[in-house]
Design an enzyme around this catalytic site. Structure first.
Site, PDB file in Angstrom:
ATOM      1  CB  SER A  22       9.484 -19.291 -21.984  1.00  0.00           C
ATOM      2  OG  SER A  22      10.845 -18.904 -21.917  1.00  0.00           O
ATOM      3  CG  ASN A 109      17.782 -19.447 -12.410  1.00  0.00           C
ATOM      4  OD1 ASN A 109      17.312 -19.730 -13.519  1.00  0.00           O
ATOM      5  ND2 ASN A 109      18.250 -20.358 -11.572  1.00  0.00           N
ATOM      6  CB  THR A 154     -30.104  -0.715  -1.204  1.00  0.00           C
ATOM      7  OG1 THR A 154     -31.473  -0.604  -0.806  1.00  0.00           O
ATOM      8  CG2 THR A 154     -29.362   0.573  -0.843  1.00  0.00           C
ATOM      9  CG  HIS A 155     -31.629  -4.985  -0.984  1.00  0.00           C
ATOM     10  ND1 HIS A 155     -31.103  -6.095  -0.350  1.00  0.00           N
ATOM     11  CD2 HIS A 155     -31.554  -3.971  -0.083  1.00  0.00           C
ATOM     12  CE1 HIS A 155     -30.765  -5.768   0.891  1.00  0.00           C
ATOM     13  NE2 HIS A 155     -31.011  -4.479   1.078  1.00  0.00           N
ATOM     14  CB  SER A 276     -29.334  -9.300 -33.214  1.00  0.00           C
ATOM     15  OG  SER A 276     -29.935 -10.493 -33.656  1.00  0.00           O
ATOM     16  CE  LYS A 282     -31.318  -7.517 -28.391  1.00  0.00           C
ATOM     17  NZ  LYS A 282     -30.967  -8.922 -28.281  1.00  0.00           N
ATOM     18  CG  ASN A 284     -27.342  -6.944 -28.700  1.00  0.00           C
ATOM     19  OD1 ASN A 284     -28.436  -6.696 -28.197  1.00  0.00           O
ATOM     20  ND2 ASN A 284     -27.161  -7.887 -29.610  1.00  0.00           N
ATOM     21  CD  GLU A 289     -23.797  -8.082 -23.570  1.00  0.00           C
ATOM     22  OE1 GLU A 289     -23.959  -9.301 -23.670  1.00  0.00           O
ATOM     23  OE2 GLU A 289     -24.327  -7.271 -24.351  1.00  0.00           O
ATOM     24  CE1 TYR A 316      13.004 -19.656 -13.116  1.00  0.00           C
ATOM     25  CE2 TYR A 316      13.963 -21.814 -13.548  1.00  0.00           C
ATOM     26  CZ  TYR A 316      13.165 -20.757 -13.939  1.00  0.00           C
ATOM     27  OH  TYR A 316      12.517 -20.803 -15.147  1.00  0.00           O
ATOM     28  CE  LYS A 324       9.026 -15.648 -18.636  1.00  0.00           C
ATOM     29  NZ  LYS A 324       9.336 -16.164 -17.277  1.00  0.00           N
TER      30      LYS A 324
HETATM   31  N1  ARG Z   1      12.662 -19.111 -19.553  1.00  0.00           N
HETATM   32  C1  ARG Z   1      12.965 -19.168 -18.182  1.00  0.00           C
HETATM   33  C2  ARG Z   1      11.802 -18.560 -17.385  1.00  0.00           C
HETATM   34  O1  ARG Z   1      11.015 -17.928 -17.966  1.00  0.00           O
HETATM   35  C3  ARG Z   1      14.205 -18.412 -17.875  1.00  0.00           C
HETATM   36  C4  ARG Z   1      14.986 -18.935 -16.729  1.00  0.00           C
HETATM   37  C5  ARG Z   1      15.490 -20.272 -17.040  1.00  0.00           C
HETATM   38  N2  ARG Z   1      16.369 -20.780 -16.064  1.00  0.00           N
HETATM   39  C6  ARG Z   1      16.657 -22.073 -16.011  1.00  0.00           C
HETATM   40  N3  ARG Z   1      17.519 -22.404 -15.123  1.00  0.00           N
HETATM   41  N4  ARG Z   1      16.118 -22.925 -16.787  1.00  0.00           N
HETATM   42  O2  ARG Z   1      11.675 -18.739 -16.207  1.00  0.00           O
END
Ligand code: ARG
Length: 460
Positions: A22, A109, A154-155, A276, A282, A284, A289, A316, A324
């Site tokens: 990660s 964890n 409205t509408h 454009s 144009k 825009n 948007e 966990y 994340k």
């Molecule tokens: N990279 C893990 C996460 O984002 C961290 C926790 C990992 N814990 C584990 N027991 N593998 O959740």
């Protein structure tokens, strides 16, 4: 380097290592991860769980690592499993045995739960600051256009006259609620999970309150299973961001409509418009948007989080590593959207003439005509409503407006009418008299601007 190497006979398959890692997402939490570790080490030393000298050594080196990452001197290894592994590995490489003591009474964890909370607390401050700036610029415009009459809809049909300032202040109300939602989510985020360990707490005599205090948390989590499994705060932030994006997308949709030739209520500055490649004429509203479009990805992030958490057994589970990417994307997208939106609003030209002309068409004062019969002539509202409907039909048939319909024609439908009707249905009267609390009258707009400004000055 794998923290859990001991039990394994083989290295992880390289492609699987990438899949499992990660680091690309969580390296942005390096500063929080290190601050968390410094607080943990300080507490371990103060509680006599590690030597004071070891604690000092750990903290000093962690400070250095943080500075070096910040300055670009130390590059985070893209092959590391996660930021926690990288920092601990780097520390141990530098200071040896003392570094190996940092993870006493801690698990990744509870560590990751802490890091995400700290990162989102910081991001909330940034987003709230942006919301304040956005509200401020809307207030400035509302003040400047407190008496610019425009049609209210409205509408998507012209309904009753309002002021442009009043319309902008509606968005201030939405954004104030968004601000409150962030504040509210922050309260539940302000809980320190370290000490939950992997899932079952620890046998070490930790001073969890001390860690919380060192890190500026208001409370400590009260159940170790919940401490490592709770991601409500990610969902709540993603929802607060989503709701804000709903509001921004509605505002952007209106900006897009208003700068079309069909409306021409505003003109966006060239710096916030694009052209454009084929149509030379144009101009825009791409920025508006894109903001409208990006709301979709944020709702996707919220849905991803909810779906990821749904049905997960305690405690966990690796599924939660997906939190994340989703929550940071939501946060980053909001920040990205507000950045150009503020100067785009600041620099737009408001075409008050066109707004007024649009308000003068479409029988936008029909309710006021009925109200005149009620207030001045004592008719019941339902009768007044029916008479006015007949007058509107007459105007349409004769290609007139209520302003240009002769008094004789009024009187032919209802003898109670007199000259006073023209004053009653003038646009200015219609707007100026709507001074009920919350109404669009210019004096209300000025008061509301003051009220909103006072509120945001007090917001933290
Ligand atoms: N990279 C893990 C996460 O984002 C961290 C926790 C990992 N814990 C584990 N027991 N593998 O959740």
């Amino acid at each position: 380097m794998k923290l859990w190497k001991g039990r394994f006979a083989k290295e992880v398959d390289p492609k699987t290592n990438d899949f499992n890692s990660s680091i690309s997402v969580d390296s942005r939490m390096f500063a929080e991860d290190i601050k968390g570790s410094i607080a943990h080490a300080t507490m371990l030393a103060a509680s006599g769980i590690i030597e004071k000298s070891e604690g000092d050594k750990i903290c000093a080196e962690l400070e250095k690592i943080s500075e070096e990452i910040e300055s670009g001197k130390l590059i985070i290894d893209p092959n590391a499993e996660d930021i926690h592994t990288f920092v601990e590995g780097e520390l141990t490489e530098r200071i040896g045995d003392a570094g190996k003591r940092l993870h006493t009474a801690r698990s990744r964890n509870d560590q990751v739960a802490l890091d995400v909370r700290m990162t989102l607390k910081k991001e909330c401050q940034v987003m709230k600051g942006q919301l304040k700036d956005l509200i401020q610029v809307l207030c400035n415009k509302a003040e400047a256009y407190s008496n610019a009459v425009m049609p209210g809809y409205t509408h998507m049909q012209r309904a009753q006259p309002i002021t442009f300032g009043h319309h902008l202040l509606a968005y201030c109300e939405m954004l104030l609620r968004d601000f409150e939602r962030f504040e509210d989510a922050e309260k539940r985020m302000d809980v320190m999970p370290l000490g939950s360990g992997a899932l079952a707490g620890t046998t070490y005599p930790l001073n969890r309150e001390m860690t919380a205090e060192l890190l500026g948390f208001a409370a400590v989590s009260q159940n170790s299973l919940d401490g490592v499994s709770d991601r409500d705060f990610c969902v709540e932030i993603a929802f607060a961001v989503s709701m804000t994006m709903v509001h921004l997308s509605r505002f952007c949709e209106e900006l897009i409509l208003w700068c079309s030739w069909e409306f021409k209520f505003i003109e966006l500055d060239d710096a916030f418009s694009t052209g454009s490649s084929i149509m030379p004429q144009k101009k825009n509203p791409d920025i508006a948007e894109l903001i409208r479009g990006k709301s979709g990805r944020v709702f996707g992030d919220l849905t991803a989080l909810l779906t990821m958490m749904k049905g997960l057994p305690l405690a966990y589970n690796k599924d939660m590593q997906e939190d994340k990417e989703a929550v940071f994307d939501a946060v980053d997208t909001l920040k990205l959207c507000v950045t150009p939106l503020i100067p785009m609003i600041e620099t737009m030209t408001v075409l008050t003439e066109n707004m007024r002309n649009a308000a003068a068409k479409g029988f936008i004062n029909a309710t006021d005509c009925a109200d005149y019969l009620v207030a001045e002539k004592g008719l019941p509202f339902r009768d007044a409503y029916k008479i006015t409907g007949e007058l509107v039909a007459l105007c349409i048939a004769e290609n007139l407006t209520l302003e240009t319909l002769p008094l004789a024609s009024y009187q032919a439908v209802c003898s109670a009418f007199d000259e006073g009707i023209y004053h009653a249905i003038s646009l200015d009267t219609c707007v100026n008299e709507r001074k009920v609390l919350g109404g669009p009258a210019p004096e209300n707009v000025k008061n509301q601007v003051k009220r909103v400004m006072t509120i945001i000055e007090e917001l933290k």
